[in-house]
Design an enzyme around this catalytic site. Structure first.
Site, short mmCIF file in Angstrom:
data_model
loop_
_atom_site.label_atom_id
_atom_site.label_comp_id
_atom_site.label_asym_id
_atom_site.label_seq_id
_atom_site.Cartn_x
_atom_site.Cartn_y
_atom_site.Cartn_z
N LEU A 148 15.43 -34.32 18.78
CA LEU A 148 16.24 -35.29 19.51
C LEU A 148 17.49 -34.59 20.00
O LEU A 148 17.99 -33.65 19.36
CB LEU A 148 16.64 -36.46 18.60
CG LEU A 148 15.54 -37.36 18.04
CD1 LEU A 148 16.15 -38.37 17.07
CD2 LEU A 148 14.79 -38.07 19.16
N ASP A 149 18.03 -35.03 21.14
CA ASP A 149 19.30 -34.49 21.61
C ASP A 149 20.39 -34.72 20.57
O ASP A 149 20.31 -35.66 19.77
CB ASP A 149 19.72 -35.18 22.92
CG ASP A 149 18.81 -34.82 24.09
OD1 ASP A 149 18.08 -33.83 23.98
OD2 ASP A 149 18.85 -35.55 25.10
N LYS A 150 21.40 -33.90 20.61
CA LYS A 150 22.49 -33.99 19.65
C LYS A 150 23.11 -35.39 19.60
O LYS A 150 23.37 -35.92 18.52
CB LYS A 150 23.57 -32.96 20.00
CG LYS A 150 24.75 -32.96 19.04
CD LYS A 150 25.75 -31.88 19.41
CE LYS A 150 26.96 -31.89 18.46
NZ LYS A 150 27.93 -30.83 18.80
N THR A 152 21.74 -38.22 20.62
CA THR A 152 20.75 -39.28 20.45
C THR A 152 20.49 -39.47 18.96
O THR A 152 20.28 -38.50 18.24
CB THR A 152 19.43 -38.93 21.17
OG1 THR A 152 19.70 -38.71 22.55
CG2 THR A 152 18.42 -40.05 21.02
N HIS A 248 15.76 -34.20 28.22
CA HIS A 248 16.69 -35.22 28.74
C HIS A 248 15.99 -36.25 29.63
O HIS A 248 16.62 -36.87 30.49
CB HIS A 248 17.84 -34.58 29.53
CG HIS A 248 18.70 -33.68 28.71
ND1 HIS A 248 19.70 -32.89 29.25
CD2 HIS A 248 18.73 -33.42 27.37
CE1 HIS A 248 20.30 -32.20 28.30
NE2 HIS A 248 19.72 -32.50 27.14
#
Length: 381
Positions: A148-150, A152, A248
């Site tokens: 997961l993105d930082k 998110t 993204h």
């Protein structure tokens, strides 16, 4: 993997987690310090044996087979990974993220602001905390199978063994895993439910740090979405289901339809922020994951919202119950029950706002200076 060793040879019994994998993949999992060139040489000269017979790097292993490996072979300058000693606070931080834990998988609720993996100038991340789940020297270190993105938050699946890592990775790459995200976006999409099909590529000049829609050279990216509820015309609550896994993807797709995710300044710029008391953190959350489990059945995990997201939901009058029952179960609430829930959420939000006005009035009254009684004192001459 069970092993017996001597000064001359090493013998390993192939475990259930390694059943069906290629011989060269077995080495990569279990003896990563031995390079492919060495493995090929040993196989070519008959030094690697499986149940007493010669073997090739592409041969597939079966659980219970005995693998004979000659001594040595470590690549020059390459050492096996050493376990990192974690502090008590780090161990507690890792344990606090756990949603569920079994012999195949650990499901975490990743908080916003914590990176999944390390990188340039990123020293604190989920991957660095995974030794908390393998305290013994013989315990296999858990492995990330997606990310997961930082910024998110939400469901993050970690495999406990090499075998379960391979199993889950195949489900993710085969698109059989179902991921449902919640997002709060600026404005309200005119089409309440649909599919965003917009190819993505790295945006030139950003060093690969940013993606954009590229209809000519981009990789296909598809996202299903549904508007669960709206707050007037200012914001909407969406369910997002990515059918592909581009970098993204959800953030770029929301911005592409003119409704950036609240708090996502990277893609939405200044238009991604709501006025008032709404947090400036990103409002994107991996709410639910459904994936096949190695021991049969389904792994079905739901992650609670982080505090800033939950507070914004309450502030906008959104009721969490309007989503969980309907998008995945297939027998969601009726229109009547949805309307009732929505009305109850609005009444709750109204009461909260009323209470806050009362608090502001009482604070304002307390801050006003009191007027002195009697006649004002005359000026000194």
């Amino acid at each position: 993997m069970k092993a017996k060793s001597s000064a001359q040879v090493r013998q390993f019994t192939v475990g259930p987690d390694d059943d069906g994998i290629r011989l060269d993949r077995w080495f990569k999992r279990n003896l990563p310090q031995i390079g492919f060139g060495t493995i090929s040489k040993w196989a070519r000269t008959g030094q690697i044996r499986v149940d007493g017979g010669r073997a090739k790097p592409e041969d597939r292993l079966v659980a219970g087979q005995v693998l004979r490996v000659p001594p040595g072979g470590e690549q020059q300058g390459r050492k096996p990974r050493e376990r990192r000693e974690l502090s008590e606070d780090e161990i507690a931080e890792a344990q606090a993220m756990v949603i569920s834990d079994d012999k195949a998988a650990i499901v975490l609720n990743k908080p916003p602001g914590l990176a999944t993996q390390g990188g340039t100038k990123t020293t604190k991340h989920v991957d660095g905390l995974l030794d908390a789940f393998a305290p013994g020297e013989d315990d296999p270190r858990p492995r990330l199978v997606h990310r997961l993105d930082k910024d998110t938050s939400g469901v993050l699946l970690v495999a406990r063994t090499p075998g379960s890592a391979a199993y889950f990775s195949r489900r993710f790459s085969g698109r059989s895993a179902r991921k449902v995200y919640w997002a709060l976006v600026v404005g309200v999409p005119e089409v309440r439910e649909g599919t965003i099909d917009a190819p993505l590529a790295k945006q030139p000049g950003t060093g690969g740090e940013k993606m954009h829609v590229d209809t000519e050279d981009g990789a296909r990216a598809v996202t299903r979405y549904r508007v669960v509820d709206k707050a007037g015309k200012s914001a909407a609550w969406l369910e997002l289901e990515p059918l592909t896994g581009r970098t993204h993807q959800l953030r770029v797709h929301c911005e592409a339809i003119g409704h950036p995710i609240v708090g996502d300044g990277k893609y939405g710029g200044k238009d991604a922020f709501l006025t008032g008391s709404v947090s400036r953190k990103m409002h994107l959350h991996a709410r639910r994951l459904i994936i096949d489990h190695p021991d049969a059945g389904k792994l079905d995990a739901t992650a609670e919202l982080p505090s800033h997201f939950a507070e914004t939901m309450q502030h906008l009058g959104f009721d969490e119950g309007m989503s969980d029952a309907s998008p995945l179960a297939g027998d969601g609430p009726t229109e009547k029950s949805r309307a009732e829930k929505k009305q109850a959420a609005r009444q709750h939000a109204k009461q909260v706002r009323k209470g806050r006005r009362g608090e502001r009035r009482s604070r304002g009254a307390a801050s006003k200076p009191t007027k002195p009684k009697g006649k004002p004192a005359g000026k000194r001459k």
